[in-house]
Design a protein around this motif. Structure first.
Motif, mmCIF file in Angstrom:
data_model
loop_
_atom_site.group_PDB
_atom_site.id
_atom_site.type_symbol
_atom_site.label_atom_id
_atom_site.label_comp_id
_atom_site.label_asym_id
_atom_site.label_seq_id
_atom_site.Cartn_x
_atom_site.Cartn_y
_atom_site.Cartn_z
ATOM 1 N N LYS A 1 4.885 2.415 -4.375
ATOM 2 C CA LYS A 1 5.324 1.742 -5.595
ATOM 3 C C LYS A 1 4.418 0.561 -5.931
ATOM 4 C CE LYS A 1 8.823 4.384 -6.515
ATOM 5 N NZ LYS A 1 10.196 3.978 -6.250
ATOM 6 N N ILE A 2 3.957 -0.150 -4.920
ATOM 7 C CA ILE A 2 3.024 -1.249 -5.175
ATOM 8 C C ILE A 2 1.714 -0.706 -5.733
ATOM 9 C CG2 ILE A 2 1.613 -3.030 -4.076
ATOM 10 C CD1 ILE A 2 3.925 -3.674 -2.262
ATOM 11 N N LEU A 3 1.211 0.343 -5.129
ATOM 12 C CA LEU A 3 -0.041 0.933 -5.610
ATOM 13 C C LEU A 3 0.086 1.393 -7.057
ATOM 14 C CD1 LEU A 3 -1.103 3.033 -2.480
ATOM 15 C CD2 LEU A 3 -1.899 0.753 -3.142
ATOM 16 N N ALA A 4 1.268 1.891 -7.427
ATOM 17 C CA ALA A 4 1.481 2.361 -8.800
ATOM 18 C C ALA A 4 1.465 1.216 -9.797
ATOM 19 C CB ALA A 4 2.800 3.119 -8.892
ATOM 20 N N GLY A 5 1.697 -0.007 -9.332
ATOM 21 C CA GLY A 5 1.707 -1.151 -10.233
ATOM 22 C C GLY A 5 0.362 -1.806 -10.434
ATOM 23 N N LEU A 6 -0.668 -1.351 -9.717
ATOM 24 C CA LEU A 6 -2.000 -1.951 -9.829
ATOM 25 C C LEU A 6 -2.701 -1.505 -11.109
ATOM 26 C CD1 LEU A 6 -3.314 -1.350 -6.191
ATOM 27 C CD2 LEU A 6 -2.383 -3.491 -7.103
ATOM 28 N N SER A 7 -3.483 -2.404 -11.717
ATOM 29 C CA SER A 7 -4.333 -1.984 -12.833
ATOM 30 C C SER A 7 -5.356 -0.989 -12.290
ATOM 31 C CB SER A 7 -5.033 -3.192 -13.462
ATOM 32 O OG SER A 7 -5.729 -3.951 -12.483
ATOM 33 N N PRO A 8 -5.519 0.149 -12.956
ATOM 34 C CA PRO A 8 -6.367 1.213 -12.412
ATOM 35 C C PRO A 8 -7.850 0.841 -12.364
ATOM 36 C CG PRO A 8 -4.847 2.069 -14.063
ATOM 37 C CD PRO A 8 -4.794 0.573 -14.156
ATOM 38 N N LEU A 9 -8.546 1.422 -11.409
ATOM 39 C CA LEU A 9 -10.001 1.452 -11.334
ATOM 40 C C LEU A 9 -10.650 0.141 -10.900
ATOM 41 C CD1 LEU A 9 -10.738 3.476 -14.626
ATOM 42 C CD2 LEU A 9 -10.373 4.364 -12.308
ATOM 43 N N ASN A 10 -9.862 -0.931 -10.674
ATOM 44 C CA ASN A 10 -10.504 -2.186 -10.267
ATOM 45 C C ASN A 10 -9.877 -2.817 -9.023
ATOM 46 O OD1 ASN A 10 -8.141 -3.187 -11.395
ATOM 47 N ND2 ASN A 10 -9.142 -4.170 -13.136
ATOM 48 N N TRP A 11 -9.152 -2.005 -8.229
ATOM 49 C CA TRP A 11 -8.630 -2.456 -6.941
ATOM 50 C C TRP A 11 -9.177 -1.558 -5.830
ATOM 51 C CZ3 TRP A 11 -5.665 -6.762 -5.946
ATOM 52 C CH2 TRP A 11 -5.087 -7.405 -7.045
ATOM 53 N N ILE A 12 -9.493 -2.176 -4.710
ATOM 54 C CA ILE A 12 -9.964 -1.474 -3.514
ATOM 55 C C ILE A 12 -8.777 -1.327 -2.567
ATOM 56 C CG2 ILE A 12 -11.588 -1.569 -1.568
ATOM 57 C CD1 ILE A 12 -13.051 -3.773 -3.449
ATOM 58 N N ARG A 13 -8.567 -0.152 -2.029
ATOM 59 C CA ARG A 13 -7.459 0.091 -1.112
ATOM 60 C C ARG A 13 -7.990 0.275 0.299
ATOM 61 N NH1 ARG A 13 -3.987 4.568 -4.627
ATOM 62 N NH2 ARG A 13 -4.020 3.426 -6.602
ATOM 63 N N THR A 14 -7.466 -0.512 1.227
ATOM 64 C CA THR A 14 -7.748 -0.305 2.637
ATOM 65 C C THR A 14 -6.436 -0.053 3.356
ATOM 66 O OG1 THR A 14 -7.683 -2.696 3.050
ATOM 67 C CG2 THR A 14 -9.837 -1.731 2.564
ATOM 68 N N ALA A 15 -6.489 0.111 4.675
ATOM 69 C CA ALA A 15 -5.292 0.526 5.411
ATOM 70 C C ALA A 15 -4.134 -0.447 5.258
ATOM 71 C CB ALA A 15 -5.646 0.707 6.888
ATOM 72 N N ASN A 16 -4.424 -1.738 5.196
ATOM 73 C CA ASN A 16 -3.353 -2.735 5.230
ATOM 74 C C ASN A 16 -3.341 -3.686 4.045
ATOM 75 O OD1 ASN A 16 -2.465 -1.907 7.904
ATOM 76 N ND2 ASN A 16 -4.358 -2.847 8.657
ATOM 77 N N ALA A 17 -4.150 -3.428 3.027
ATOM 78 C CA ALA A 17 -4.241 -4.393 1.930
ATOM 79 C C ALA A 17 -4.842 -3.737 0.696
ATOM 80 C CB ALA A 17 -5.094 -5.593 2.350
ATOM 81 N N VAL A 18 -4.743 -4.450 -0.416
ATOM 82 C CA VAL A 18 -5.480 -4.096 -1.631
ATOM 83 C C VAL A 18 -6.320 -5.315 -2.008
ATOM 84 C CG1 VAL A 18 -3.833 -2.386 -2.448
ATOM 85 C CG2 VAL A 18 -3.542 -4.774 -3.120
ATOM 86 N N HIS A 19 -7.469 -5.060 -2.603
ATOM 87 C CA HIS A 19 -8.435 -6.118 -2.858
ATOM 88 C C HIS A 19 -9.051 -5.919 -4.236
ATOM 89 C CE1 HIS A 19 -8.640 -5.996 1.693
ATOM 90 N NE2 HIS A 19 -8.568 -4.698 1.425
#
Length: 378
Positions: A45-63
């Motif tokens: 659900k958190i990932l679905a709330g991110l603005s697309p194409l400008n966040w980096i996803r790693t195992a324990n965080a978004v950047h």
């Protein structure tokens, strides 16, 4: 709470105009595990709330190393929402260069907070029931690396949210996507400054920024799109600006080690892409053509690509000639050249628009875009 009620509350809260929590942001400290729970950043659900194409996803965080990158979520059955973050990798020569976050609760007043070394949490809401939070990166230093490595050096890192035990997250419904791609002007750099205040000192760029004053954000909102952004101070068609590569490569690469693509495409696929580059140097025709070729390959045949001449008029001849060459050879019927010609807009330093200057550019662009998109419904 049943799903249909969750959705109903999500829609209803902003219409009620509930006042936002106005408590000053601060480190939230630690809470008893029995009275709170932490929802990690990799929650779907958190990932679905991110603005697309400008966040980096790693195992324990978004950047994200992008000024204007955002996250929108509704937190049901809770009042207290604490943002958890990691500032350990942020190594700036001055604390004034640290990123600045901003957020609103239920469309209330925007609150801002500049990150600090060692900071791990910020209280976003404490007293509002079922808060709907819209958080974005308001300001970033333009000088640090935004591209190299798995996570670039100046990326904002979010690790999750601490909430009440029964809290459930509801992400906003999917909306048509508008992607802005440009330089410091489209980024909103120096937009906080007043007319003729001057160029920000090197350590004060983050504090001078207002990502949502940007005319690109205003246009996306006006036409009822959700905005995403790739705009960097000092960026040009050929690259630069935080060590980012030329546009044709930036389309494919989220970082130097991470692809931005899913099955060879940008997903979700932007419905509209607005490019405004050339302020930081006139491009070679082949660089512009390669960028437009790549954007068309990575999107759909229906994606509308608008190439806007820099509002200063710089690189007008070079960009116009390159776009026309591309259109003649590609027969692309959904790419358009937009030239606002001579317009007056307020600047801080003769180059970067103030918030009022962005409003002027936004208003000047609407008649051009109305012809291509149709008038926005209100």
């Amino acid at each position: 709470m049943p799903t249909f009620l969750v959705s109903f509350v999500l829609c209803l809260l902003p219409m009620l105009g509930i006042a936002a929590d106005t408590k000053a942001p601060n480190d939230a400290g630690t809470s008893s595990p029995s009275t709170t729970r932490m929802i990690p950043a990799n929650d779907a659900k958190i990932l679905a709330g991110l603005s697309p194409l400008n966040w980096i996803r790693t195992a324990n965080a978004v950047h994200s190393p992008v000024c204007g990158a955002s996250i929108r979520l509704a937190f049901m059955e809770t009042k207290r929402v604490v943002l958890n973050l990691d500032t350990a990798r942020l190594k700036y020569p001055s604390p004034d260069r640290f990123p600045i976050l901003a957020w609103s609760v239920n469309k209330g007043p925007v609150q801002t907070h500049q990150l600090a070394a060692g900071e791990t949490s910020i209280i976003l809401s404490e007293t509002v029931a079922n808060p709907v939070i819209d958080l974005f990166i308001k300001g970033l230093s333009p000088f640090e690396d935004r591209f190299n490595g798995d996570v670039p050096a100046n990326a904002v890192t979010l690790t999750g949210f601490t909430v009440d035990p029964k809290c459930r997250i509801v992400a906003p419904p999917a909306a048509p996507l508008w992607l802005n791609l440009g330089d410091s002007i489209l980024s909103g750099d120096a937009a906080v400054y007043t007319a003729n205040q001057g160029r920000p000192p090197d350590d004060r760029w983050a504090a001078s920024d207002d990502a949502r004053a940007s005319y690109g954000y205003l246009l996306a909102k006006h036409y009822n799109y959700r905005e995403s952004r790739l705009a960097f101070g000092g960026y040009a068609w050929s690259g630069g600006g935080g060590n980012n590569p030329q546009v044709a490569d930036l389309v494919d690469q989220l970082t130097s080690t991470t692809s931005r693509l899913t099955d060879g495409k940008l997903q979700p696929c932007p419905d509209v892409i607005l490019l405004n580059l050339g302020e930081n140097g006139a491009p070679k025709a082949e660089t512009v053509i390669a960028a437009l070729d790549k954007l068309r390959q990575r999107t759909s045949a229906d994606t509308r690509i608008f190439v806007m001449i820099p509002v200063s008029g710089k690189a007008r001849n070079e960009v116009t000639a390159a776009v026309n060459t591309y259109l003649e050879s590609s027969k692309d019927r959904q790419t358009y050249l937009i030239d606002l010609e001579t317009i007056k807009f307020e600047t801080a330093d003769g180059q970067h628009p103030t918030a009022a200057g962005h409003q002027s550019i936004y208003q000047a662009a609407i008649p051009h875009l109305d012809r291509l998109l149709g008038k926005a419904s209100r």
